[in-house]
Motif scaffolding. Sequence first.
Motif, mmCIF file in Angstrom:
data_model
loop_
_atom_site.group_PDB
_atom_site.id
_atom_site.type_symbol
_atom_site.label_atom_id
_atom_site.label_comp_id
_atom_site.label_asym_id
_atom_site.label_seq_id
_atom_site.Cartn_x
_atom_site.Cartn_y
_atom_site.Cartn_z
ATOM 1 N N ALA A 58 0.852 -1.183 0.000
ATOM 2 C CA ALA A 58 0.000 0.000 0.000
ATOM 3 C C ALA A 58 0.889 1.234 0.000
ATOM 4 N N GLY A 59 0.399 2.310 -0.585
ATOM 5 C CA GLY A 59 1.207 3.520 -0.630
ATOM 6 C C GLY A 59 0.331 4.761 -0.690
ATOM 7 N N ALA A 60 0.894 5.863 -0.281
ATOM 8 C CA ALA A 60 0.160 7.132 -0.266
ATOM 9 C C ALA A 60 0.264 7.820 -1.620
ATOM 10 N N GLY A 61 -0.846 8.415 -2.045
ATOM 11 C CA GLY A 61 -0.864 9.174 -3.287
ATOM 12 C C GLY A 61 -0.356 10.590 -3.069
ATOM 13 N N THR A 62 -0.383 11.381 -4.135
ATOM 14 C CA THR A 62 0.046 12.775 -4.052
ATOM 15 C C THR A 62 -1.072 13.673 -4.569
ATOM 16 N N LEU A 63 -1.186 14.837 -3.975
ATOM 17 C CA LEU A 63 -2.152 15.838 -4.416
ATOM 18 C C LEU A 63 -1.371 17.117 -4.695
ATOM 19 N N ILE A 64 -1.115 17.374 -5.970
ATOM 20 C CA ILE A 64 -0.270 18.497 -6.374
ATOM 21 C C ILE A 64 -1.035 19.371 -7.368
ATOM 22 N N MET A 65 -1.039 20.676 -7.111
ATOM 23 C CA MET A 65 -1.750 21.619 -7.969
ATOM 24 C C MET A 65 -0.772 22.356 -8.892
ATOM 25 N N ARG A 66 -1.211 22.513 -10.144
ATOM 26 C CA ARG A 66 -0.429 23.294 -11.106
ATOM 27 C C ARG A 66 -1.299 24.405 -11.678
ATOM 28 N N GLU A 67 -0.758 25.618 -11.689
ATOM 29 C CA GLU A 67 -1.445 26.752 -12.306
ATOM 30 C C GLU A 67 -0.608 27.241 -13.484
ATOM 31 N N GLN A 68 -1.293 27.529 -14.593
ATOM 32 C CA GLN A 68 -0.604 28.043 -15.770
ATOM 33 C C GLN A 68 -1.377 29.215 -16.364
ATOM 34 N N ASN A 69 -0.641 30.097 -17.045
ATOM 35 C CA ASN A 69 -1.315 31.165 -17.769
ATOM 36 C C ASN A 69 -1.952 30.587 -19.027
ATOM 37 N N ALA A 70 -2.715 31.406 -19.742
ATOM 38 C CA ALA A 70 -3.460 30.915 -20.904
ATOM 39 C C ALA A 70 -2.549 30.308 -21.961
ATOM 40 N N ALA A 71 -1.370 30.866 -22.139
ATOM 41 C CA ALA A 71 -0.448 30.372 -23.163
ATOM 42 C C ALA A 71 0.329 29.145 -22.709
ATOM 43 N N GLY A 72 0.269 28.845 -21.416
ATOM 44 C CA GLY A 72 1.023 27.707 -20.891
ATOM 45 C C GLY A 72 2.495 27.974 -20.776
ATOM 46 N N THR A 73 2.873 29.243 -20.830
ATOM 47 C CA THR A 73 4.297 29.596 -20.788
ATOM 48 C C THR A 73 4.784 29.902 -19.370
ATOM 49 N N VAL A 74 3.853 30.105 -18.459
ATOM 50 C CA VAL A 74 4.213 30.372 -17.061
ATOM 51 C C VAL A 74 3.520 29.326 -16.187
ATOM 52 N N THR A 75 4.280 28.699 -15.317
ATOM 53 C CA THR A 75 3.746 27.623 -14.485
ATOM 54 C C THR A 75 4.094 27.846 -13.027
ATOM 55 N N CYS A 76 3.120 27.612 -12.175
ATOM 56 C CA CYS A 76 3.348 27.601 -10.725
ATOM 57 C C CYS A 76 2.833 26.273 -10.177
ATOM 58 N N LEU A 77 3.602 25.666 -9.268
ATOM 59 C CA LEU A 77 3.215 24.405 -8.637
ATOM 60 C C LEU A 77 3.057 24.590 -7.135
ATOM 61 N N SER A 78 2.180 23.795 -6.547
ATOM 62 C CA SER A 78 2.021 23.863 -5.090
ATOM 63 C C SER A 78 3.278 23.406 -4.373
ATOM 64 N N THR A 79 4.142 22.679 -5.070
ATOM 65 C CA THR A 79 5.402 22.216 -4.487
ATOM 66 C C THR A 79 6.532 23.213 -4.673
ATOM 67 N N ASP A 80 6.230 24.401 -5.200
ATOM 68 C CA ASP A 80 7.265 25.419 -5.400
ATOM 69 C C ASP A 80 7.611 26.163 -4.117
ATOM 70 N N GLY A 81 6.982 25.799 -3.023
ATOM 71 C CA GLY A 81 7.233 26.487 -1.762
ATOM 72 C C GLY A 81 8.505 26.028 -1.093
ATOM 73 N N ALA A 82 8.529 26.113 0.235
ATOM 74 C CA ALA A 82 9.720 25.744 1.003
ATOM 75 C C ALA A 82 10.160 24.324 0.679
ATOM 76 N N ALA A 83 11.431 24.151 0.413
ATOM 77 C CA ALA A 83 12.082 22.862 0.135
ATOM 78 C C ALA A 83 11.668 22.254 -1.201
ATOM 79 N N ASN A 84 10.775 22.909 -1.923
ATOM 80 C CA ASN A 84 10.335 22.424 -3.236
ATOM 81 C C ASN A 84 9.892 20.966 -3.219
ATOM 82 N N ASN A 85 9.074 20.596 -2.251
ATOM 83 C CA ASN A 85 8.541 19.242 -2.206
ATOM 84 C C ASN A 85 7.148 19.259 -1.580
#
Length: 226
Positions: A58-85
């Motif tokens: 058994a193993g734990a899943g991950t819940l990660i959010m990604r936000e992008q602008n309309a062109a898809g050229t800029v990306t932000c992830l929920s893991t971009d915070g402290a320690a990048n994980n």
Amino acid sequence: MSHQQPTHPADPSPRPRRRRGGLLAVLTGLVGVVILALSMNSTVAAFTASITNSVNSAGAGTLIMREQNAAGTVTCLSTDGAANNVTNNAATCTTINKYGGATTVVPGQTVSTTVTITNVGTAPASTFTLAPGTCTQSGNVTGSATDLCSRLGIVITQTVGGTSTTVSPASSTLATLATAGPITLSSPVPPNTTITFTFAVTLAAAAGNTYQGLAASQPLVWTFTS
């Protein structure tokens, strides 16, 4: 003349001995049969059936959010915070401006900005919300108005599978949006699912010269919950 009693030879014991010997032989034989039977029973094969489950995990899943602008050229992830994980899994995105960031808006003009939110984890999000923070007025204060947040109307539309719906309360301004509380968005959000959002911000047509040079800012927090 005296008569002597005839003498008989002493009774020999072979006959009783033969009986005892025969009984002993019978008992010995029975014991041998029992031992043999037990020995045979212990070695007789039987039908068997079994299943071994060698891979149980058994193993734990991950819940990660990604936000992008309309062109898809800029990306932000929920893991971009402290320690990048995923330990913190909460980040601040300063590169995608949902209100457009324009500084040349005139009364009656609408600025629309589109972004996408994607669940790039392996677990589904059972709930999805957008929480507006407090709107604050700032910028080059050349005008004397103090209620710009109440003069900027906002309409938020989400598009899922080609169907668009308005999720912001009717007749919202940046000021009222903050007091309405978190907005419940489309859910669940399975892994690899993308939802599109459009933010349309309009400066009130009645805004006069006193609003020139002013700016407003408002934080927005997207949240997935498993």
